[in-house]
Scaffold this active site. Structure first.
Site, PDB file in Angstrom:
ATOM      1  N   LYS A   1      58.787  48.648  51.711  1.00 46.44           N
ATOM      2  CA  LYS A   1      58.803  50.106  51.864  1.00 46.44           C
ATOM      3  C   LYS A   1      60.103  50.652  51.283  1.00 46.44           C
ATOM      4  CE  LYS A   1      54.946  50.374  54.320  1.00 46.44           C
ATOM      5  NZ  LYS A   1      53.757  51.208  54.027  1.00 46.44           N
TER       6      LYS A   1
ATOM      7  N   LYS B   1      53.004  41.852  51.755  1.00 49.15           N
ATOM      8  CA  LYS B   1      51.750  42.514  51.385  1.00 49.15           C
ATOM      9  C   LYS B   1      52.029  43.696  50.473  1.00 49.15           C
ATOM     10  CE  LYS B   1      48.413  45.635  53.619  1.00 49.15           C
ATOM     11  NZ  LYS B   1      48.946  46.769  52.827  1.00 49.15           N
TER      12      LYS B   1
ATOM     13  N   GLU C   1      48.489  49.704  49.797  1.00 45.06           N
ATOM     14  CA  GLU C   1      47.124  49.963  49.334  1.00 45.06           C
ATOM     15  C   GLU C   1      47.105  50.709  48.003  1.00 45.06           C
ATOM     16  OE1 GLU C   1      48.514  53.360  51.747  1.00 45.06           O
ATOM     17  OE2 GLU C   1      48.433  51.195  52.056  1.00 45.06           O
TER      18      GLU C   1
ATOM     19  N   ARG D   1      41.591  48.842  54.565  1.00 44.56           N
ATOM     20  CA  ARG D   1      40.470  49.761  54.807  1.00 44.56           C
ATOM     21  C   ARG D   1      40.794  51.202  54.424  1.00 44.56           C
ATOM     22  NH1 ARG D   1      40.633  50.690  61.404  1.00 44.56           N
ATOM     23  NH2 ARG D   1      42.884  50.971  61.558  1.00 44.56           N
TER      24      ARG D   1
ATOM     25  N   HIS E   1      42.065  45.220  58.521  1.00 47.78           N
ATOM     26  CA  HIS E   1      42.864  46.066  59.398  1.00 47.78           C
ATOM     27  C   HIS E   1      42.002  46.651  60.514  1.00 47.78           C
ATOM     28  CE1 HIS E   1      46.664  46.690  56.871  1.00 47.78           C
ATOM     29  NE2 HIS E   1      45.937  45.812  56.206  1.00 47.78           N
TER      30      HIS E   1
ATOM     31  N   LYS F   1      51.237  54.702  64.385  1.00 46.90           N
ATOM     32  CA  LYS F   1      51.185  56.051  63.805  1.00 46.90           C
ATOM     33  C   LYS F   1      49.779  56.494  63.418  1.00 46.90           C
ATOM     34  CE  LYS F   1      51.787  54.585  59.023  1.00 46.90           C
ATOM     35  NZ  LYS F   1      52.682  54.398  57.869  1.00 46.90           N
TER      36      LYS F   1
END
Ligand code: CAP
Ligand code: MG
Length: 430
Positions: free
Chosen positions: A152, A178, A181, A271, A303, A310
């Protein structure tokens, strides 16, 4: 002369045969439409029917008619004869039970809650390649959650910077790195460069820790491109590929399940976009249904939410999703799950992610136990001492939960956890 024949699809005396596929819907009829008329429409338009009586109706069509046979408050169960379905074609199934019916005027709202698949239907699908046990053996991790993190900010790193963050994540004790997305192959972070850089860092981290390390590298793209990217991952010794399964589409996921399986790659299913159709409790398709389809098709993990982080998802939803993926036989949960016997279909891991940090680890493990993939991303890279310390703090929180210690006690002798609690405490992001 009556115009429609929807009532012929309602029979409360009917009991499903062992080969019938059964759906649980919740629905609200539109004004002036009775419950039976509404349910008749759902059964009709998702099997053989249409809005008006027809000149001819051969017996075979009658034998293929679905039947709304049980009503419980806003819920209806509909049984579908096996002859309706093409063996092994999950896409066709969705066109039927998750197709036109959501747009019918006679329904104020409609939600596909769950489907119970008979053994005669499941047998045409391979399911997950590895199963939870196979993944644990492959990663040589037993008796604790598998752990991972997304670099991140979610996108913007170069391939080398991305791999460096990955190395720090692994050196902090995590099993996986990972991709986010929305990271695929962009000018500042090309897929091929990222694979090469991550491969070098993986080998370095494995040498220095003696542990197996892996990554969910996002191959999401047009299917032929996904095949090429999966092959490159396998050539570089990776054991996973990541696919955004909702946006890639069911057909592409079916193709990639076999392609990845032949390469020995497990599929990590993100997802993204699911909340567009499963968040509204009155209208759309439940996440349970999506998770069930993905286990049937054969992803190794997907997931399932946090209940405390959140993103939306209640504890009840998260728990039922874990059951859909991990159980050999799923028990009925009124209004949420139908009974499901998975036969020899392997299990899949639930993945908990989204706004997690060390302070929330006990909450998540109280829900899931040890059998999950736990992804803590912002919650490690935001640690006051950086990524490696954040990963260590998360592993320390897991140990504390396993030893029945509260986090403050553990933090007394583990500075990384203390620093994490100082910053985030038990904050629940929203
Ligand atoms: C989490 C995440 C995941 C979400 C997906 C994100 O990052 O990478 O994509 O968890 O949602 O982009 O938000 P943080 P879900 O840990 O930094 O929040 O797991 O509900 O499908
Ligand atoms: Mg993400």
């Amino acid at each position: 002369m009556s115009i429609d024949w929807y009532r012929e699809f309602v029979d409360t005396g009917y009991s499903p045969s062992k080969d019938d596929l059964v759906c649980l819907f919740s629905f609200e009829p539109a004004a002036g439409i009775s419950r039976e008329e509404a349910a008749g429409r759902i059964a009709s338009e998702s099997s053989t029917g249409t809005w008006t009586t027809l000149f001819s109706l051969p017996q075979r069509m009658r034998d293929l008619q679905a039947t709304a046979y049980s009503f419980e408050g806003k819920y209806v169960r509909i049984a579908y004869p096996s002859g309706l379905w093409e063996a092994g074609n999950a896409v066709q199934l969705m066109s039927g039970i998750a197709g036109n019916i959501f747009g019918m005027k006679a329904l104020r709202s409609l939600r596909l809650v769950d489907v119970s698949l008979p053994p005669s239907y499941i047998q045409h699908f391979k399911g997950p390649h590895f199963g939870m046990e196979g993944i644990r053996d492959m990663m040589k991790v037993h008796g604790r959650p598998l752990t991972g993190a997304v670099p991140k900010p979610k996108i913007g790193f170069s391939a080398a910077e991305h791999a460096e963050v990955g190395y720090e994540t692994w050196m902090g004790g995590f099993d996986f790195v990972k991709d986010d997305e929305n990271l695929t192959s962009t000018p500042f972070n090309r897929f091929e460069e990222r694979v090469a850089a991550l491969t070098r860092m993986r080998e370095k981290a494995e040498r220095e820790t003696g542990d197996v390390k892996s990554a969910f590298v996002n191959i999401t793209a047009e299917t032929e491109v996904m095949k090429r990217r999966a092959s490159l991952l396998a050539e570089n010794g990776w054991n996973y590929a990541m696919i955004d399964v909702v946006v890639a589409g069911t057909a592409a996921v079916m193709t990639m399940r076999d392609y990845c399986s032949d390469l020995g790659l497990a599929i990590h299913a993100h997802r993204a976009m699911h909340a567009a159709f499963d968040r509204n409790a009155k209208h759309g398709i439940s996440m349970q249904f999506l998770a069930k389809m993905m286990r049937l098709i054969g992803v190794s993990q997907i997931h399932t939410g946090t209940a405390v982080g959140k993103l939306t998802g209640t504890k009840r939803e998260v728990t039922s999703l874990a059951d859909v993926l991990r159980e050999k036989k799923t028990r009925e949960v009124p209004g949420v799950l139908l009974e499901q016997d998975w036969g020899s279909t392997r299990t899949a891991f639930p993945v908990s992610s989204g706004g997690l940090h060390p302070g929330l680890v006990p909450d998540v493990l109280n829900i899931y136990g040890n059998e999950l993939v736990l992804l803590v991303s912002g919650g490690i890279h935001g640690h006051p001492k950086g990524t490696r310390a954040g990963a260590r703090a998360t592993m320390q929180a897991i140990e504390a939960w396993q030893d029945g210690l509260n986090l403050e006690e553990k933090a007394k002798s583990f500075p990384e956890l203390a620093q994490a609690l100082e910053k985030w405490g038990y904050y629940k992001p929203k």
